[in-house]
Design a protein around this motif. Structure first.
Motif, PDB file in Angstrom:
ATOM      1  N   MET A 289     -25.620 -32.706-105.875  1.00  0.00           N
ATOM      2  CA  MET A 289     -26.274 -32.520-107.167  1.00  0.00           C
ATOM      3  C   MET A 289     -25.317 -32.106-108.276  1.00  0.00           C
ATOM      4  O   MET A 289     -25.721 -31.982-109.420  1.00  0.00           O
ATOM      5  N   GLN A 290     -24.050 -31.904-107.957  1.00  0.00           N
ATOM      6  CA  GLN A 290     -23.088 -31.465-108.968  1.00  0.00           C
ATOM      7  C   GLN A 290     -22.915 -32.481-110.081  1.00  0.00           C
ATOM      8  O   GLN A 290     -22.828 -32.112-111.240  1.00  0.00           O
TER       9      GLN A 290
ATOM     10  N   ASP B 169     -25.732 -34.817 -87.324  1.00  0.00           N
ATOM     11  CA  ASP B 169     -24.478 -35.254 -87.947  1.00  0.00           C
ATOM     12  C   ASP B 169     -24.634 -36.582 -88.680  1.00  0.00           C
ATOM     13  O   ASP B 169     -24.137 -36.750 -89.798  1.00  0.00           O
ATOM     14  N   GLU B 170     -25.344 -37.526 -88.072  1.00  0.00           N
ATOM     15  CA  GLU B 170     -25.594 -38.816 -88.735  1.00  0.00           C
ATOM     16  C   GLU B 170     -26.430 -38.607 -89.993  1.00  0.00           C
ATOM     17  O   GLU B 170     -26.194 -39.254 -91.018  1.00  0.00           O
ATOM     18  N   PHE B 171     -27.421 -37.721 -89.916  1.00  0.00           N
ATOM     19  CA  PHE B 171     -28.284 -37.433 -91.059  1.00  0.00           C
ATOM     20  C   PHE B 171     -27.453 -36.924 -92.233  1.00  0.00           C
ATOM     21  O   PHE B 171     -27.598 -37.392 -93.359  1.00  0.00           O
ATOM     22  N   PHE B 172     -26.549 -35.965 -91.970  1.00  0.00           N
ATOM     23  CA  PHE B 172     -25.732 -35.410 -93.049  1.00  0.00           C
ATOM     24  C   PHE B 172     -24.777 -36.443 -93.631  1.00  0.00           C
ATOM     25  O   PHE B 172     -24.591 -36.498 -94.852  1.00  0.00           O
TER      26      PHE B 172
ATOM     27  N   ALA C  24     -27.660 -26.961 -97.355  1.00  0.00           N
ATOM     28  CA  ALA C  24     -27.477 -26.430 -98.708  1.00  0.00           C
ATOM     29  C   ALA C  24     -26.146 -26.893 -99.292  1.00  0.00           C
ATOM     30  O   ALA C  24     -26.076 -27.262-100.471  1.00  0.00           O
ATOM     31  N   GLU C  25     -25.082 -26.897 -98.484  1.00  0.00           N
ATOM     32  CA  GLU C  25     -23.779 -27.353 -98.964  1.00  0.00           C
ATOM     33  C   GLU C  25     -23.826 -28.828 -99.378  1.00  0.00           C
ATOM     34  O   GLU C  25     -23.306 -29.202-100.426  1.00  0.00           O
ATOM     35  N   VAL C  26     -24.461 -29.653 -98.552  1.00  0.00           N
ATOM     36  CA  VAL C  26     -24.541 -31.089 -98.851  1.00  0.00           C
ATOM     37  C   VAL C  26     -25.369 -31.317-100.109  1.00  0.00           C
ATOM     38  O   VAL C  26     -24.988 -32.111-100.986  1.00  0.00           O
TER      39      VAL C  26
END
Length: 143
Positions: A114-115, A9-12, A107-109
């Protein structure tokens, strides 16, 4: 990272912040790497097994572990040695049973991060490459 690995969680949350900081700047890179964490749950990043654990008749013994190995995921903002104080390093360890859930969220993050990024302008690079192919001389077409 000297203090160890972050929780997932911290990583994300920090990866989202890293992407946001890169998006706000005019330019920059985010490097994402992953590799299996090797041997007996240790945090060794060396690609070879500890001495004496290889079977002599099987040179690829480390390709067939007894149990699935965890994955080490890293992210950095790619600052060079000159800007080492500004370098951000993130890492986490994902257990084999949690990989599917992790990669879905990963993948979501990454997609959301990158958007806002622009494609790199490589038009000058293509022109130079074409010029080099022609021998460095521009050829004019006569009509």
């Amino acid at each position: 990272m000297a203090s160890g690995h972050l929780s997932v969680d911290e990583f994300f949350s920090q990866l989202k912040e890293l992407f946001d900081s890169r998006r706000k700047a005019d330019h920059g890179s985010v490097f994402l790497t992953q590799k299996r964490l090797s041997y007996n749950g240790r945090t060794s990043t060396s690609p070879s097994p500890p001495p004496g654990t290889k079977v002599l008749d099987d040179p690829l013994a480390d390709l067939h572990p007894d149990s699935p190995l965890p994955i080490l995921i890293r992210a950095t903002n790619g600052k060079s040695k000159e800007h080492r104080k500004d370098k951000i390093k993130l890492s986490t360890v994902v257990q084999p049973g949690d990989l599917e859930v992790f990669y879905t969220r990963y993948a979501e993050v990454c997609k959301s991060g990158m958007q806002g990024m622009r494609k790199r302008d490589r038009s000058g690079r293509k022109k130079a490459k074409a010029k080099k192919k022609k021998g460095g001389v521009e050829v004019e077409k006569k009509s």
